[in-house]
Write an enzyme that holds these catalytic residues in place. Structure first.
Site, short mmCIF file in Angstrom:
data_model
loop_
_atom_site.label_atom_id
_atom_site.label_comp_id
_atom_site.label_asym_id
_atom_site.label_seq_id
_atom_site.Cartn_x
_atom_site.Cartn_y
_atom_site.Cartn_z
N GLU A 119 -29.23 34.05 -53.56
CA GLU A 119 -29.34 35.48 -54.23
C GLU A 119 -29.90 36.32 -52.77
OE1 GLU A 119 -32.35 38.20 -57.02
OE2 GLU A 119 -32.75 35.70 -56.55
N ASP A 128 -34.74 36.85 -48.42
CA ASP A 128 -35.34 38.16 -48.22
C ASP A 128 -36.14 38.28 -47.00
OD1 ASP A 128 -37.44 40.56 -48.78
OD2 ASP A 128 -36.46 40.29 -50.77
N ASP A 175 -30.93 48.20 -52.72
CA ASP A 175 -31.23 49.54 -52.58
C ASP A 175 -30.06 50.42 -52.59
OD1 ASP A 175 -31.73 51.95 -51.46
OD2 ASP A 175 -33.13 51.37 -50.15
N ASP A 213 -28.65 49.03 -61.57
CA ASP A 213 -28.59 50.11 -62.76
C ASP A 213 -28.14 51.39 -61.95
OD1 ASP A 213 -30.65 50.32 -60.54
OD2 ASP A 213 -31.27 51.97 -61.68
#
Length: 221
Positions: free
Chosen positions: A47, A72, A121, A157
């Protein structure tokens, strides 16, 4: 730097499910995730921009027969997910602290079986197109590390980023779209994710945003 953040960094240094610069395993992990970190031959699922690791940990709980790596650059974020995975005894969950632009330094060609791009982002400004995680630059990177036929999942989204991705994919002959929807939780695939949601996904849904979802793979050369 605050004391809490320093404490979290110190815990990352000793937590065996965190792979980061400064640890010996960081230099040798490329091509060896299954053997060296997980000590099995289960499928490897990655991920990107995993944040606090809610989704990585959630998948690890649901699929004990797969290995999961959350990526990350923020050590304080990784600490949350790595600590939770340790507390729950999830030996199939690990975290990699690195920049996504440098994935090829930590994963060998064909090493990744499945990839998740969750709520990145959107980088809406034209000058930031190269920084979008579905831009040609990053797609080429994924193509290098993905196992032939491996699935890539993209959730967002952001309507602008999703439209950009749809239009880009429609112009490429090396990408096969398998599933595509602009309202994931009204689609036939909603149960396939077992209700696992990130913190950001919940925030977006509370604001009335629909979740867009696209699953694709690269056509073998």
């Amino acid at each position: 730097m605050g004391r809490k953040k320093l404490e979290r960094f110190a815990q990352n240094e000793v937590n065996p499910n965190v792979v980061q610069p400064g640890k010996e395993i960081f230099e040798t992990i490329k091509g060896n995730w299954k053997r060296q970190q997980f000590k099995n031959e289960h499928p490897l699922v990655v991920e990107l921009a995993c944040g606090r690791g809610e989704f990585t940990v959630g998948l690890g709980r649901r699929y004990p027969d797969k290995n999961f790596v959350g990526v990350d650059i923020k050590g304080s974020r990784i600490w949350k997910g790595s600590s939770q995975a340790s507390e729950e005894g999830l030996e199939n969950v690990a975290f990699l602290r690195t920049q996504i632009e440098r994935l090829e330094e930590s994963f060998a060609p064909g090493e990744v079986d499945e990839l998740w791009i969750t709520f990145p982002d959107p980088r809406p400004k034209d000058r930031d197109e190269k920084k979008r995680l579905t831009s040609p630059r990053f797609l080429q990177l994924y193509k290098q590390i993905m196992h032939p036929g491996g699935h890539i999942h993209f959730k967002t989204d952001n309507t602008g980023l999703f439209t950009y991705t749809e239009e880009l994919f429609s112009s490429r002959s090396d990408i096969r779209v398998k599933r595509q929807t602009r309202d994931f939780y009204s689609s036939e695939w909603k149960d396939a994710h077992h209700g696992i949601q990130t913190r950001y996904e919940k925030l977006f849904m509370d604001k009335g945003e629909t979740i867009k979802y696209l699953e694709f793979s690269f056509v073998p050369d």
